[in-house]
Design a protein around this motif. Structure first.
Motif, PDB file in Angstrom:
ATOM      1  N   SER A  12     -15.415  -0.393  -2.982  1.00 31.80           N
ATOM      2  CA  SER A  12     -15.136  -0.776  -4.378  1.00 31.80           C
ATOM      3  C   SER A  12     -14.121  -1.914  -4.423  1.00 31.80           C
ATOM      4  CB  SER A  12     -14.650   0.430  -5.192  1.00 31.80           C
ATOM      5  OG  SER A  12     -13.501   0.998  -4.615  1.00 31.80           O
ATOM      6  N   GLY A  13     -13.488  -2.238  -3.285  1.00 36.46           N
ATOM      7  CA  GLY A  13     -12.588  -3.396  -3.236  1.00 36.46           C
ATOM      8  C   GLY A  13     -11.110  -3.039  -3.143  1.00 36.46           C
ATOM      9  N   LYS A  14     -10.799  -1.786  -2.824  1.00 43.31           N
ATOM     10  CA  LYS A  14      -9.396  -1.340  -2.799  1.00 43.31           C
ATOM     11  C   LYS A  14      -8.561  -2.144  -1.798  1.00 43.31           C
ATOM     12  CE  LYS A  14     -10.743   2.822  -1.622  1.00 43.31           C
ATOM     13  NZ  LYS A  14     -12.212   2.672  -1.555  1.00 43.31           N
ATOM     14  N   SER A  15      -9.107  -2.314  -0.598  1.00 42.40           N
ATOM     15  CA  SER A  15      -8.329  -3.013   0.444  1.00 42.40           C
ATOM     16  C   SER A  15      -8.230  -4.504   0.135  1.00 42.40           C
ATOM     17  CB  SER A  15      -8.964  -2.800   1.826  1.00 42.40           C
ATOM     18  OG  SER A  15      -9.024  -1.426   2.126  1.00 42.40           O
ATOM     19  N   THR A  16      -9.347  -5.103  -0.259  1.00 43.08           N
ATOM     20  CA  THR A  16      -9.378  -6.554  -0.542  1.00 43.08           C
ATOM     21  C   THR A  16      -8.478  -6.889  -1.737  1.00 43.08           C
ATOM     22  OG1 THR A  16     -11.689  -6.491   0.152  1.00 43.08           O
ATOM     23  CG2 THR A  16     -10.954  -8.480  -0.971  1.00 43.08           C
ATOM     24  N   LEU A  17      -8.687  -6.170  -2.833  1.00 44.11           N
ATOM     25  CA  LEU A  17      -7.915  -6.447  -4.049  1.00 44.11           C
ATOM     26  C   LEU A  17      -6.454  -6.047  -3.861  1.00 44.11           C
ATOM     27  CD1 LEU A  17      -8.789  -7.375  -6.987  1.00 44.11           C
ATOM     28  CD2 LEU A  17      -8.332  -5.012  -7.615  1.00 44.11           C
ATOM     29  N   GLY A  18      -6.235  -4.959  -3.139  1.00 50.03           N
ATOM     30  CA  GLY A  18      -4.879  -4.465  -2.923  1.00 50.03           C
ATOM     31  C   GLY A  18      -3.996  -5.511  -2.263  1.00 50.03           C
ATOM     32  N   ARG A  20      -4.379  -8.757  -2.301  1.00 49.69           N
ATOM     33  CA  ARG A  20      -4.126  -9.882  -3.230  1.00 49.69           C
ATOM     34  C   ARG A  20      -3.116  -9.475  -4.301  1.00 49.69           C
ATOM     35  NH1 ARG A  20     -10.394 -11.120  -4.135  1.00 49.69           N
ATOM     36  NH2 ARG A  20     -10.893 -11.742  -2.015  1.00 49.69           N
ATOM     37  N   LEU A  21      -3.260  -8.265  -4.782  1.00 46.58           N
ATOM     38  CA  LEU A  21      -2.360  -7.773  -5.828  1.00 46.58           C
ATOM     39  C   LEU A  21      -0.924  -7.709  -5.303  1.00 46.58           C
ATOM     40  CD1 LEU A  21      -2.235  -6.541  -8.706  1.00 46.58           C
ATOM     41  CD2 LEU A  21      -2.625  -4.302  -7.649  1.00 46.58           C
ATOM     42  N   ALA A  22      -0.787  -7.209  -4.080  1.00 41.02           N
ATOM     43  CA  ALA A  22       0.547  -7.091  -3.486  1.00 41.02           C
ATOM     44  C   ALA A  22       1.191  -8.482  -3.360  1.00 41.02           C
ATOM     45  CB  ALA A  22       0.449  -6.421  -2.116  1.00 41.02           C
ATOM     46  N   ARG A  23       0.390  -9.445  -2.936  1.00 37.30           N
ATOM     47  CA  ARG A  23       0.917 -10.805  -2.777  1.00 37.30           C
ATOM     48  C   ARG A  23       1.406 -11.328  -4.126  1.00 37.30           C
ATOM     49  NH1 ARG A  23      -3.577 -13.896  -0.918  1.00 37.30           N
ATOM     50  NH2 ARG A  23      -3.766 -12.383   0.763  1.00 37.30           N
ATOM     51  N   GLU A  24       0.598 -11.108  -5.142  1.00 32.86           N
ATOM     52  CA  GLU A  24       0.906 -11.587  -6.494  1.00 32.86           C
ATOM     53  C   GLU A  24       2.187 -10.945  -7.043  1.00 32.86           C
ATOM     54  OE1 GLU A  24      -0.074 -14.332  -8.958  1.00 32.86           O
ATOM     55  OE2 GLU A  24      -1.413 -13.941  -7.269  1.00 32.86           O
ATOM     56  N   LEU A  25       2.349  -9.662  -6.797  1.00 36.67           N
ATOM     57  CA  LEU A  25       3.503  -8.923  -7.345  1.00 36.67           C
ATOM     58  C   LEU A  25       4.722  -8.986  -6.427  1.00 36.67           C
ATOM     59  CD1 LEU A  25       1.662  -5.664  -8.527  1.00 36.67           C
ATOM     60  CD2 LEU A  25       2.771  -7.336 -10.023  1.00 36.67           C
ATOM     61  N   MET A  26       4.519  -9.552  -5.231  1.00 41.64           N
ATOM     62  CA  MET A  26       5.541  -9.531  -4.181  1.00 41.64           C
ATOM     63  C   MET A  26       5.925  -8.084  -3.840  1.00 41.64           C
ATOM     64  SD  MET A  26       7.643 -13.041  -4.389  1.00 41.64           S
ATOM     65  CE  MET A  26       8.429 -12.950  -5.958  1.00 41.64           C
ATOM     66  N   TYR A  27       4.915  -7.263  -3.735  1.00 39.08           N
ATOM     67  CA  TYR A  27       5.066  -5.881  -3.271  1.00 39.08           C
ATOM     68  C   TYR A  27       4.623  -5.829  -1.804  1.00 39.08           C
ATOM     69  CZ  TYR A  27       5.612  -3.436  -7.812  1.00 39.08           C
ATOM     70  OH  TYR A  27       6.062  -2.952  -8.997  1.00 39.08           O
ATOM     71  N   PHE A  28       4.962  -4.736  -1.127  1.00 37.51           N
ATOM     72  CA  PHE A  28       4.409  -4.493   0.196  1.00 37.51           C
ATOM     73  C   PHE A  28       2.971  -3.998   0.016  1.00 37.51           C
ATOM     74  CE2 PHE A  28       8.971  -3.724   0.513  1.00 37.51           C
ATOM     75  CZ  PHE A  28       9.293  -4.587   1.531  1.00 37.51           C
ATOM     76  N   PHE A  29       2.155  -4.152   1.073  1.00 37.25           N
ATOM     77  CA  PHE A  29       0.789  -3.625   1.018  1.00 37.25           C
ATOM     78  C   PHE A  29       0.596  -2.617   2.136  1.00 37.25           C
ATOM     79  CE2 PHE A  29      -3.576  -3.713   2.643  1.00 37.25           C
ATOM     80  CZ  PHE A  29      -4.222  -3.198   1.528  1.00 37.25           C
ATOM     81  N   VAL A  30       0.063  -1.460   1.810  1.00 38.73           N
ATOM     82  CA  VAL A  30      -0.327  -0.508   2.856  1.00 38.73           C
ATOM     83  C   VAL A  30      -1.725   0.011   2.581  1.00 38.73           C
ATOM     84  CG1 VAL A  30       1.995   0.257   3.517  1.00 38.73           C
ATOM     85  CG2 VAL A  30       0.811   1.468   1.719  1.00 38.73           C
ATOM     86  N   ASP A  31      -2.435   0.285   3.668  1.00 38.10           N
ATOM     87  CA  ASP A  31      -3.806   0.786   3.574  1.00 38.10           C
ATOM     88  C   ASP A  31      -3.801   2.106   4.352  1.00 38.10           C
ATOM     89  OD1 ASP A  31      -6.573   1.230   4.300  1.00 38.10           O
ATOM     90  OD2 ASP A  31      -6.953  -0.850   3.694  1.00 38.10           O
ATOM     91  N   THR A  32      -4.104   3.203   3.684  1.00 40.13           N
ATOM     92  CA  THR A  32      -3.939   4.508   4.348  1.00 40.13           C
ATOM     93  C   THR A  32      -4.882   4.645   5.539  1.00 40.13           C
ATOM     94  OG1 THR A  32      -5.429   5.577   2.762  1.00 40.13           O
ATOM     95  CG2 THR A  32      -3.054   5.665   2.295  1.00 40.13           C
TER      96      THR A  32
END
Ligand SMILES: Nc1ncnc2c1ncn2[C@@H]1O[C@H](COP(=O)(O)OP(=O)(O)O)[C@@H](O)[C@H]1O
Ligand SMILES: O=C(O)C1=C[C@@H](OP(=O)(O)O)[C@@H](O)[C@H](O)C1
Ligand SMILES: [Mg+2]
Length: 174
Positions: A12-18, A20-32
């Motif tokens: 559904s795009g969780k990893s791909t969108l996640g 990009r979203l993290a980059r945009e918000l300047m958050y960390f990104f983790v993929d379980t």
């Protein structure tokens, strides 16, 4: 800042969108899924074939609870994660949840296109074989089984989600 969880069907795009979203918000990104692979030193197909799905679901519950709440992280979950071990209740208690609602038909198309472009990835998801004639039926069944849990998310985005659409919907949640 609150953590943001992306939930929904495989592809559904969780990893791909996640990411990009993290980059945009300047958050960390983790993929379980990646956390489990690192912790186990094995791929997901290896974990399923050597230790079984029950073991994998326990690993999912464990890594979910190891993520620091309030840590400004975007978390891409595995497709089944919210549906086991009270994980959805935990997700709701520790962050903002976003359901990427993509139809089984669209998921099928994505999986088939991806398998054509990257044949080596075709066995990455042990529950879903892109070459199986029954895959659409499998995806519909999983969607039906999981939808009541997925719908508990704070935000639902239907169809192809863009980062901008997610940011717009996140608005007051952050
Ligand atoms: N909005 C989209 N439209 C079309 N294909 C997409 C979209 N988002 C992701 N994909 C493709 O679907 C596949 C799986 O995406 P991924 O982000 O790994 O999903 P998930 O983490 O939810 O399983 C990848 O090949 C990716 O390029
Ligand atoms: O739907 C599922 O049960 C699964 C989805 C996968 O994650 P993605 O949703 O990132 O593909 C992965 O956790 C595992 O293969 C099981
Ligand atoms: Mg993923």
């Amino acid at each position: 800042m609150k953590n943001i969880y992306l939930i929904g069907m495989p592809s559904s795009g969780k990893s791909t969108l996640g990411k990009r979203l993290a980059r945009e918000l300047m958050y960390f990104f983790v993929d379980t899924d990646r956390m489990i692979i690192r912790e186990e030193g094995r791929t997901i197909p290896e974990i399923f074939s050597q230790s079984g799905e029950v073991y994998f679901r326990e690993a999912e519950a464990r890594v979910l609870r190891s993520i620091r709440p309030g840590g400004s992280q975007v978390i891409a979950t595995g497709g089944g994660m919210p549906c086991f071990h009270d994980n959805m209740a935990y997700i709701k208690a520790t962050g903002v949840s976003i359901f990427l609602d993509v139809s089984p038909e669209a998921i099928l198309a994505r999986m088939q296109v991806h398998a054509q472009e990257y044949p080596a990835d075709a066995t990455d998801r042990p529950l879903y074989n892109p070459y199986d004639d029954e895959l659409l039926g499998t995806l519909r069944q999983k969607y039906d089984d999981r939808i009541d849990i997925y719908r508990q998310a704070d935000i639902t985005i239907t169809g192809d989600a863009t980062v901008q659409a997610v940011l717009d919907r996140l608005g007051d949640w952050l």
